[in-house]
Design a protein around this motif. Structure first.
Motif, mmCIF file in Angstrom:
data_model
loop_
_atom_site.group_PDB
_atom_site.id
_atom_site.type_symbol
_atom_site.label_atom_id
_atom_site.label_comp_id
_atom_site.label_asym_id
_atom_site.label_seq_id
_atom_site.Cartn_x
_atom_site.Cartn_y
_atom_site.Cartn_z
ATOM 1 N N PRO A 107 -6.539 5.328 -4.978
ATOM 2 C CA PRO A 107 -7.047 4.146 -4.400
ATOM 3 C C PRO A 107 -7.551 4.068 -6.479
ATOM 4 C CG PRO A 107 -7.714 6.381 -4.022
ATOM 5 C CD PRO A 107 -6.791 6.127 -4.025
ATOM 6 N N SER A 108 -6.823 3.200 -6.958
ATOM 7 C CA SER A 108 -7.020 3.370 -8.312
ATOM 8 C C SER A 108 -7.119 1.929 -9.282
ATOM 9 C CB SER A 108 -6.605 4.729 -9.299
ATOM 10 O OG SER A 108 -5.048 3.825 -9.059
ATOM 11 N N ALA A 109 -7.630 1.071 -10.515
ATOM 12 C CA ALA A 109 -6.746 0.074 -10.549
ATOM 13 C C ALA A 109 -5.915 -0.234 -10.693
ATOM 14 C CB ALA A 109 -7.737 -0.661 -11.625
ATOM 15 N N TYR A 110 -4.909 0.508 -10.653
ATOM 16 C CA TYR A 110 -3.635 0.802 -11.373
ATOM 17 C C TYR A 110 -2.612 0.523 -10.119
ATOM 18 C CZ TYR A 110 -4.428 0.912 -16.404
ATOM 19 O OH TYR A 110 -5.702 0.796 -17.440
ATOM 20 N N ALA A 111 -3.239 1.234 -8.941
ATOM 21 C CA ALA A 111 -2.328 1.166 -7.788
ATOM 22 C C ALA A 111 -2.720 0.395 -7.326
ATOM 23 C CB ALA A 111 -2.935 2.290 -6.994
ATOM 24 N N ASN A 112 -3.681 -0.423 -7.036
ATOM 25 C CA ASN A 112 -4.382 -1.634 -6.268
ATOM 26 C C ASN A 112 -3.751 -2.689 -6.898
ATOM 27 O OD1 ASN A 112 -5.969 -0.867 -4.258
ATOM 28 N ND2 ASN A 112 -7.410 -0.554 -5.358
ATOM 29 N N VAL B 226 7.173 -8.048 -7.442
ATOM 30 C CA VAL B 226 8.150 -6.717 -8.261
ATOM 31 C C VAL B 226 8.430 -6.384 -7.277
ATOM 32 C CG1 VAL B 226 7.220 -4.534 -8.573
ATOM 33 C CG2 VAL B 226 6.106 -6.236 -9.606
ATOM 34 N N LYS B 227 9.575 -5.624 -6.386
ATOM 35 C CA LYS B 227 10.079 -5.164 -5.784
ATOM 36 C C LYS B 227 9.919 -3.856 -5.785
ATOM 37 C CE LYS B 227 14.608 -7.711 -5.648
ATOM 38 N NZ LYS B 227 15.774 -7.127 -6.128
ATOM 39 N N PRO B 228 9.109 -3.023 -4.254
ATOM 40 C CA PRO B 228 9.106 -1.204 -4.279
ATOM 41 C C PRO B 228 10.500 -0.348 -4.974
ATOM 42 C CG PRO B 228 8.959 -2.416 -2.391
ATOM 43 C CD PRO B 228 9.245 -3.670 -3.640
ATOM 44 N N GLY B 229 10.128 -0.200 -5.870
ATOM 45 C CA GLY B 229 10.998 1.206 -6.435
ATOM 46 C C GLY B 229 11.867 0.929 -7.788
ATOM 47 N N GLY B 230 11.932 -0.792 -8.023
ATOM 48 C CA GLY B 230 12.478 -1.413 -9.190
ATOM 49 C C GLY B 230 13.759 -1.058 -9.439
ATOM 50 N N LYS C 297 1.259 -1.327 0.119
ATOM 51 C CA LYS C 297 -0.053 -0.297 0.077
ATOM 52 C C LYS C 297 1.244 1.130 -0.025
ATOM 53 C CE LYS C 297 -4.626 0.239 2.166
ATOM 54 N NZ LYS C 297 -4.954 1.048 3.973
ATOM 55 N N ALA C 298 1.834 1.341 0.526
ATOM 56 C CA ALA C 298 3.029 2.289 0.652
ATOM 57 C C ALA C 298 3.365 2.841 0.103
ATOM 58 C CB ALA C 298 4.069 2.124 2.162
ATOM 59 N N ALA C 299 3.782 1.708 -1.005
ATOM 60 C CA ALA C 299 4.818 1.295 -2.276
ATOM 61 C C ALA C 299 3.588 2.270 -3.491
ATOM 62 C CB ALA C 299 4.882 0.240 -2.725
ATOM 63 N N ALA C 300 2.876 1.581 -3.275
ATOM 64 C CA ALA C 300 1.127 2.422 -5.277
ATOM 65 C C ALA C 300 1.193 3.786 -4.057
ATOM 66 C CB ALA C 300 -0.229 1.545 -4.315
ATOM 67 N N LYS C 301 1.064 4.082 -2.734
ATOM 68 C CA LYS C 301 0.712 5.503 -2.587
ATOM 69 C C LYS C 301 2.363 6.405 -3.174
ATOM 70 C CE LYS C 301 -1.977 5.132 1.253
ATOM 71 N NZ LYS C 301 -2.648 5.352 2.723
ATOM 72 N N ARG C 302 3.509 6.271 -3.413
ATOM 73 C CA ARG C 302 4.076 6.908 -3.504
ATOM 74 C C ARG C 302 4.780 6.948 -4.907
ATOM 75 N NH1 ARG C 302 7.205 3.722 0.253
ATOM 76 N NH2 ARG C 302 8.281 2.266 -1.696
ATOM 77 N N LYS C 303 4.323 5.475 -5.954
ATOM 78 C CA LYS C 303 4.276 5.911 -6.932
ATOM 79 C C LYS C 303 3.242 6.459 -7.565
ATOM 80 C CE LYS C 303 4.902 2.123 -10.689
ATOM 81 N NZ LYS C 303 6.597 1.621 -11.315
ATOM 82 N N PHE C 304 2.081 6.031 -7.543
ATOM 83 C CA PHE C 304 0.899 7.060 -8.403
ATOM 84 C C PHE C 304 0.462 8.030 -7.245
ATOM 85 C CE2 PHE C 304 0.994 2.278 -9.677
ATOM 86 C CZ PHE C 304 0.424 2.146 -11.166
ATOM 87 N N ASP C 305 -0.561 9.206 -8.033
ATOM 88 C CA ASP C 305 -0.130 10.080 -7.737
ATOM 89 C C ASP C 305 -2.020 10.089 -7.457
ATOM 90 O OD1 ASP C 305 1.398 11.732 -8.770
ATOM 91 O OD2 ASP C 305 0.335 12.183 -10.797
#
Length: 69
Positions: A20-25, A36-40, A9-17
């Motif tokens: 709560p979206s389908a791509y972020a989830n 997937v590794k967070p940060g990549g 959840k924290a990684a998705a909040k950092r990556k996406f503006d």
């Protein structure tokens, strides 16, 4: 439906503006499952320093530009 882990959840909040979206989830669930590794990976810029006026092409924003003096 399983809950997302805090790490994903924290990684998705950092990556996406918008979180709560389908791509972020989808990204958060793949981080939680370990796919997937967070940060990549960060890509290194190939080449090095390019002198001006040598006629070497390099990529710009969306198109290949020609470097001139």
């Amino acid at each position: 439906m399983a809950k997302l882990c805090a790490k994903g959840k924290a990684a998705a909040k950092r990556k996406f503006d918008v979180y709560p979206s389908a791509y972020a989830n989808m990204y958060a669930s793949s981080v939680c499952s370990g796919k997937v590794k967070p940060g990549g990976k960060k890509k290194k810029e190939a080449g090095g320093s390019v002198g001006r006026g040598c006629g070497v092409t390099r990529k710009g924003t969306g198109a290949v530009m020609r470097v001139t003096a």
